[in-house]
Scaffold this active site. Structure first.
Site, PDB file in Angstrom:
ATOM      1  N   GLU A  40       0.855  -1.200   0.000  1.00 58.89           N
ATOM      2  CA  GLU A  40       0.000   0.000   0.000  1.00 58.89           C
ATOM      3  C   GLU A  40       0.883   1.239   0.000  1.00 58.89           C
ATOM      4  OE1 GLU A  40      -2.831   0.242   3.272  1.00 58.89           O
ATOM      5  OE2 GLU A  40      -2.741   2.424   3.197  1.00 58.89           O
ATOM      6  N   ARG A  44       0.454  10.419   0.467  1.00 54.81           N
ATOM      7  CA  ARG A  44       0.759  11.491   1.420  1.00 54.81           C
ATOM      8  C   ARG A  44       2.010  12.259   1.044  1.00 54.81           C
ATOM      9  NH1 ARG A  44       0.581   7.924   6.837  1.00 54.81           N
ATOM     10  NH2 ARG A  44      -1.281   6.764   6.301  1.00 54.81           N
ATOM     11  N   LYS A 128     -10.942  -1.968   6.631  1.00 54.61           N
ATOM     12  CA  LYS A 128      -9.788  -1.617   7.449  1.00 54.61           C
ATOM     13  C   LYS A 128     -10.311  -1.153   8.811  1.00 54.61           C
ATOM     14  CE  LYS A 128      -6.099   1.896   7.279  1.00 54.61           C
ATOM     15  NZ  LYS A 128      -5.022   2.393   6.397  1.00 54.61           N
TER      16      LYS A 128
HETATM   17  C1  3PG Z   1      -1.964   3.915   7.722  1.00 58.58           C
HETATM   18  O1  3PG Z   1      -2.039   4.862   6.947  1.00 58.58           O
HETATM   19  O2  3PG Z   1      -2.611   2.891   7.561  1.00 58.58           O
HETATM   20  C2  3PG Z   1      -1.126   4.071   8.932  1.00 58.58           C
HETATM   21  O3  3PG Z   1      -0.399   5.259   8.904  1.00 58.58           O
HETATM   22  C3  3PG Z   1      -0.201   2.931   9.171  1.00 58.58           C
HETATM   23  O4  3PG Z   1      -0.024   2.914  10.520  1.00 58.58           O
HETATM   24  P1  3PG Z   1       1.383   2.633  11.210  1.00 58.58           P
HETATM   25  O5  3PG Z   1       2.351   3.611  10.584  1.00 58.58           O
HETATM   26  O6  3PG Z   1       1.118   2.917  12.663  1.00 58.58           O
HETATM   27  O7  3PG Z   1       1.746   1.207  10.937  1.00 58.58           O
END
Ligand code: 3PG
Length: 208
Positions: A40, A44, A128
């Site tokens: 994924e 951003r 999710k």
């Molecule tokens: C996301 O966008 O799904 C999260 O930023 C991922 O979360 P993590 O960086 O805490 O694993």
């Protein structure tokens, strides 16, 4: 492949926020070598779409999608460069409609029972759970298993190597997402063997 089939490919979906396009392909290759083919790319950074396009073109064994999809207009853009799925931290009617009409597998986010019920009304069975750790974590998923029977989740947000197995042991967890398999420092240092080792450890997690 629908979103359930994609979620079935590996226990962990690396969530990647790529700052330099040049990192995209070697990073993706390291994760795939480690056994995590579903990737994924969060929308951003200014380089996210170019990074996604490079992986889609040059890493055929990866199943690459876009994360942080917040607007319907992003759906056409990511599909054009080769995204195989879209992930959102939440869900709006417009984003859901755009993915449906594009035929793009979609993993929308929920944090509450009511949000999950609204998506279930639209026929969405896999969602999710975000931000998993601060929204109740394993305890929340256990508590909703009976009332929301038939729904499955991909918890993401605040999960790490220590907490991942407890999530994956749950029957209503299809897979989990997280950035810990591709730490920012390792990517900036282009330490691909470290990323591959983290991915290999994550790929070995047993699912329910
Ligand atoms: C996301 O966008 O799904 C999260 O930023 C991922 O979360 P993590 O960086 O805490 O694993």
């Amino acid at each position: 492949m629908d979103i359930a089939a994609i979620a079935g490919l590996a226990p962990v979906i690396p969530v990647l926020t790529i700052e330099r396009v040049a990192d995209a392909v070697p990073l993706a290759r390291a994760l795939v070598r480690g056994g995590l083919p579903v990737l994924e790319i969060t929308l951003r950074t200014a380089t996210a779409v170019a990074a996604l396009e490079a992986i889609a073109a040059e890493v055929p064994d990866a199943v690459v999608g876009a994360g942080t999809v917040l607007e319907a207009s992003q759906v056409e853009q990511i599909q054009r460069v080769g995204a195989r799925f879209a992930v959102s931290p939440g869900c709006t009617a417009a984003v859901a409609a755009a993915t449906r009409s594009a035929g793009l597998p979609f993993l929308p986010g929920v944090q509450t029972v009511s949000e999950a019920m609204v998506l279930a009304e639209q026929g969405i069975r896999l969602m999710k759970f975000f931000p998993a750790d601060v929204a109740g974590g394993v305890g929340w998923l256990k508590a909703v298993a009976a009332p929301l029977a038939g729904l499955r989740f991909c918890p993401t947000g605040g999960i790490g190597a220590e907490t991942a197995p407890a999530y994956l042991a749950l029957a209503n967890v299809a897979c989990i997402g997280g950035s810990w398999v591709a730490p920012r420092e390792a990517v900036l240092a282009q330490d691909w063997s470290h990323v591959e080792r983290l991915a290999a450890a994550a790929a070995r997690y047993k699912r329910f």
